[in-house]
Design a protein around this motif. Sequence first.
Motif, PDB file in Angstrom:
ATOM      1  N   ILE A 324       0.818  -0.987  -0.091  1.00 51.37           N
ATOM      2  CA  ILE A 324      -0.055   0.001   0.104  1.00 51.37           C
ATOM      3  C   ILE A 324       0.759   1.505  -0.061  1.00 51.37           C
ATOM      4  CG2 ILE A 324      -1.668   1.228   1.289  1.00 51.37           C
ATOM      5  CD1 ILE A 324      -2.743  -1.521   2.261  1.00 51.37           C
ATOM      6  N   LEU A 325       0.795   2.064  -0.685  1.00 53.00           N
ATOM      7  CA  LEU A 325       1.542   3.038  -1.070  1.00 53.00           C
ATOM      8  C   LEU A 325       0.645   4.500  -0.795  1.00 53.00           C
ATOM      9  CD1 LEU A 325       2.889   2.350  -4.642  1.00 53.00           C
ATOM     10  CD2 LEU A 325       3.979   2.061  -2.370  1.00 53.00           C
ATOM     11  N   GLU A 326       1.113   5.381  -0.015  1.00 53.14           N
ATOM     12  CA  GLU A 326       0.358   6.452   0.556  1.00 53.14           C
ATOM     13  C   GLU A 326       1.060   8.119   0.260  1.00 53.14           C
ATOM     14  OE1 GLU A 326      -1.860   5.102   4.544  1.00 53.14           O
ATOM     15  OE2 GLU A 326       0.244   5.151   4.722  1.00 53.14           O
ATOM     16  N   LYS A 328       1.272  11.198   1.556  1.00 52.74           N
ATOM     17  CA  LYS A 328       0.941  11.777   2.912  1.00 52.74           C
ATOM     18  C   LYS A 328       2.079  12.227   3.356  1.00 52.74           C
ATOM     19  CE  LYS A 328       1.409   8.008   5.979  1.00 52.74           C
ATOM     20  NZ  LYS A 328       0.650   7.147   7.184  1.00 52.74           N
ATOM     21  N   GLU A 329       2.263  12.993   4.415  1.00 52.59           N
ATOM     22  CA  GLU A 329       3.424  13.507   5.044  1.00 52.59           C
ATOM     23  C   GLU A 329       4.199  12.292   5.819  1.00 52.59           C
ATOM     24  OE1 GLU A 329       2.029  16.812   7.651  1.00 52.59           O
ATOM     25  OE2 GLU A 329       2.488  18.095   6.220  1.00 52.59           O
ATOM     26  N   LYS A 330       5.540  12.420   5.715  1.00 47.00           N
ATOM     27  CA  LYS A 330       6.247  11.176   6.237  1.00 47.00           C
ATOM     28  C   LYS A 330       6.841  11.482   7.492  1.00 47.00           C
ATOM     29  CE  LYS A 330       4.967   8.269   2.759  1.00 47.00           C
ATOM     30  NZ  LYS A 330       4.460   8.794   1.883  1.00 47.00           N
ATOM     31  N   SER A 331       7.098  10.575   8.440  1.00 48.09           N
ATOM     32  CA  SER A 331       7.865  10.683   9.417  1.00 48.09           C
ATOM     33  C   SER A 331       9.308  10.170   9.048  1.00 48.09           C
ATOM     34  CB  SER A 331       7.311   9.791  10.690  1.00 48.09           C
ATOM     35  OG  SER A 331       7.525   8.665  10.605  1.00 48.09           O
ATOM     36  N   ALA A 332      10.342  10.419  10.015  1.00 45.68           N
ATOM     37  CA  ALA A 332      11.885  10.126   9.750  1.00 45.68           C
ATOM     38  C   ALA A 332      11.764   8.639   9.845  1.00 45.68           C
ATOM     39  CB  ALA A 332      12.425  10.507  10.755  1.00 45.68           C
ATOM     40  N   ARG A 336      12.582   4.427   4.975  1.00 47.74           N
ATOM     41  CA  ARG A 336      12.835   3.161   4.249  1.00 47.74           C
ATOM     42  C   ARG A 336      11.414   2.470   3.580  1.00 47.74           C
ATOM     43  NH1 ARG A 336      17.356   0.445   3.929  1.00 47.74           N
ATOM     44  NH2 ARG A 336      16.133  -1.643   3.856  1.00 47.74           N
ATOM     45  N   ASN A 337      10.380   3.105   3.734  1.00 47.64           N
ATOM     46  CA  ASN A 337       9.167   2.768   3.009  1.00 47.64           C
ATOM     47  C   ASN A 337       9.401   2.811   1.673  1.00 47.64           C
ATOM     48  OD1 ASN A 337       8.510   2.305   5.706  1.00 47.64           O
ATOM     49  ND2 ASN A 337       6.773   3.751   5.772  1.00 47.64           N
ATOM     50  N   PHE A 338       8.424   1.875   0.749  1.00 53.81           N
ATOM     51  CA  PHE A 338       8.518   2.138  -0.625  1.00 53.81           C
ATOM     52  C   PHE A 338       7.988   3.257  -1.089  1.00 53.81           C
ATOM     53  CE2 PHE A 338       8.407  -2.630   0.069  1.00 53.81           C
ATOM     54  CZ  PHE A 338       9.566  -3.071   0.021  1.00 53.81           C
ATOM     55  N   ASP A 339       7.049   4.131  -0.249  1.00 52.68           N
ATOM     56  CA  ASP A 339       6.561   5.184  -0.535  1.00 52.68           C
ATOM     57  C   ASP A 339       7.087   6.278   0.207  1.00 52.68           C
ATOM     58  OD1 ASP A 339       5.635   4.685   1.677  1.00 52.68           O
ATOM     59  OD2 ASP A 339       3.571   4.814   1.519  1.00 52.68           O
ATOM     60  N   ALA A 340       8.439   6.161   0.387  1.00 54.00           N
ATOM     61  CA  ALA A 340       9.023   7.218   1.392  1.00 54.00           C
ATOM     62  C   ALA A 340       9.037   8.605   0.237  1.00 54.00           C
ATOM     63  CB  ALA A 340      10.552   6.877   1.562  1.00 54.00           C
ATOM     64  N   ARG A 341       9.048   8.611  -0.996  1.00 52.17           N
ATOM     65  CA  ARG A 341       9.104   9.747  -1.735  1.00 52.17           C
ATOM     66  C   ARG A 341       7.717  10.480  -2.184  1.00 52.17           C
ATOM     67  NH1 ARG A 341      14.441   8.685  -5.756  1.00 52.17           N
ATOM     68  NH2 ARG A 341      15.913   8.075  -4.436  1.00 52.17           N
ATOM     69  N   ASP A 390      17.267  -3.739  -0.314  1.00 46.68           N
ATOM     70  CA  ASP A 390      17.361  -2.223  -0.680  1.00 46.68           C
ATOM     71  C   ASP A 390      15.968  -1.572  -1.191  1.00 46.68           C
ATOM     72  OD1 ASP A 390      18.149   0.252  -1.201  1.00 46.68           O
ATOM     73  OD2 ASP A 390      19.577  -0.377  -2.653  1.00 46.68           O
ATOM     74  N   PRO A 391      15.441  -1.025  -0.665  1.00 44.30           N
ATOM     75  CA  PRO A 391      14.047  -0.301  -1.038  1.00 44.30           C
ATOM     76  C   PRO A 391      14.115   0.671  -2.129  1.00 44.30           C
ATOM     77  CG  PRO A 391      14.378   0.831   0.863  1.00 44.30           C
ATOM     78  CD  PRO A 391      15.736  -0.045   0.894  1.00 44.30           C
TER      79      PRO A 391
END
Length: 592
Positions: A324-326, A328-332, A336-341, A390-391
């Motif tokens: 699941i890709l989101e 939204k605003e990301k925390s630190a 490493r999440n796939f949707d980090a960007r 490696d994500p």
Amino acid sequence: MIYIVVLALTLGAVVTGLAYWRGRIVVPEGHVGIITRRWGPKDDTFDRVALGDTKGVQARTLRPGQVAWLKPYLYSVDFVARTHVPRDMIGVVTAREGARKPARAKIARRVECDHFQDGRAFLRNGGEEGLQIATLEGDASYLINTALFDVRLVPATYVPPGTLGLVTAKLGKIRPAVRPFGRHVECDDFQDGQEFLDQGGEQGRQLAVLGGGASYDIHPDLFDVITVDNVAASTDDLTAAHLQEIAIPMGYTGVVVTLDGAEPAGETKIGPPVAGHGSFRMPWVFLENDGVRGVQQTTLRENSVLALNPWFVRVVLIPTRVIILEWKEKSADERRNFDARLDRITVTVQGYRIHVEVSQSVQILEKAAPVLVSKFGGTGRSALGGLVDDPLPIQRFVDNVLGDTVAAYFAGIAAAGTVEDFISGYHDTRTNLSDKVAQALKGWDVQALESNLGRFEAEDPALNERFKETADAQIRQGTLAAVTASLEDETRIAEARAHADVLGAALEFRAHVEALGAENVTMIKAIEAVAQMKWPQVIGGDITAMAQTLPPAVLHELLTRFREMRDEQAIGREEPRREITDVTFGRANENP
């Protein structure tokens, strides 16, 4: 005269007896007898140990429990303890005497000599002086002539379970500079050094690895073995993580990147399948069959556990489970999440800045994984391989493909519509977004499963109130629709129950008529109706008196009931009464 002869004989016997007992040798248990000849001719071939019965230390020995007689004035015997090699150790042997090794040979060849227990056989068979290629196994004792051989005890090579050992050959042929590995030869997991050299084994890194959970009798002067126990001392940036067996978790596939192989031809980016290498556990087969260097089409299935050479392959984990890709605003913690960007979407509609949160579930097919690694790469700049979680390849794919698609879609909506359109078109926006995402992923073998729009948030508080009003209205409409649907369901249930009651009564009446006759049923019904009426305590006279006594309302009810039963009796005699049964049971009309 006789006395002198007897005395001489007696003295001779005594001397002979003393000489015998002085020359009698019994070797104690657990010891070896090393013989030295005090005088005589010197051996022309060997200076330090005599092969024949010449002056000096003898190659032959006396075994424990053996009784021998040696001339005491000619020989001496020293007892030395037998050589014991403990469990999990090996004995490295150096010969003090023997033939000269060939030029450039750094280790002596193996000869048959009963594990160095037969010194004469060692010298006769051409045993060479110096370090021996053969070793002594652990958990055993040997009757070694310590004047001829020196035994050094070293630990056996142990590879812990779940890990592997990497081997570097110190001796052997010089490998060509264009090859990073020595050619593979079968040599009993590097325990047969002589076979390694005889089959043309080459110096340097070896393609074969040592499996975990076992000990190996490997000659430390012929091979270096890197394990998790000594990897800290290695000089090529290896870590304990590189020496772990590679395990592919559930919901992932392993994309293999080979670090050696043939040059890719033309535009080939992904290496085609190569048969026979056992999921890259036999890299020499891969190379012999012209395997191509780089990303491979063949992947490692989930739940696989493999001992792979990190000098030869790198394995990149790619998820095949639903992710699941989101937006939204990301925390630190989510870097490493796939949707980090992916940040939340921000659009400007008629001058209003609106933030939108979006989520998209996708699933990467196994065949798509090598393409994603080839196109979007990773952080693997090291010359070493091993398992790489490696994500980055998925992050780059999500950002470049999905991120751009979603951003462009909302930018188009913002440019072409009004705030009212943006607020009221929530459902259509989600549907159209789902179509856009599916179209963008179609050529990547990635499945788009579900698109969801989260909350809208404007920087203007007044516009947020309008969002809230719209949401409340949609909730009320949804509630009203749900209540209406529920009432409609209850009405249909009540109608069905009433219809069933009517059919049940009709079937019961018909059964009574067929069993008792219409007139009898009418009489029974009449009696039941009369029995339920309220009667005076005493009635005298005939029926006329009874009729006069009854209240008008009761009399009217009684007469009405009789008329109804008469009609029911008439209906029971008519053919149409079959219609109830016919409709209920689906039978065609039949003649009575």
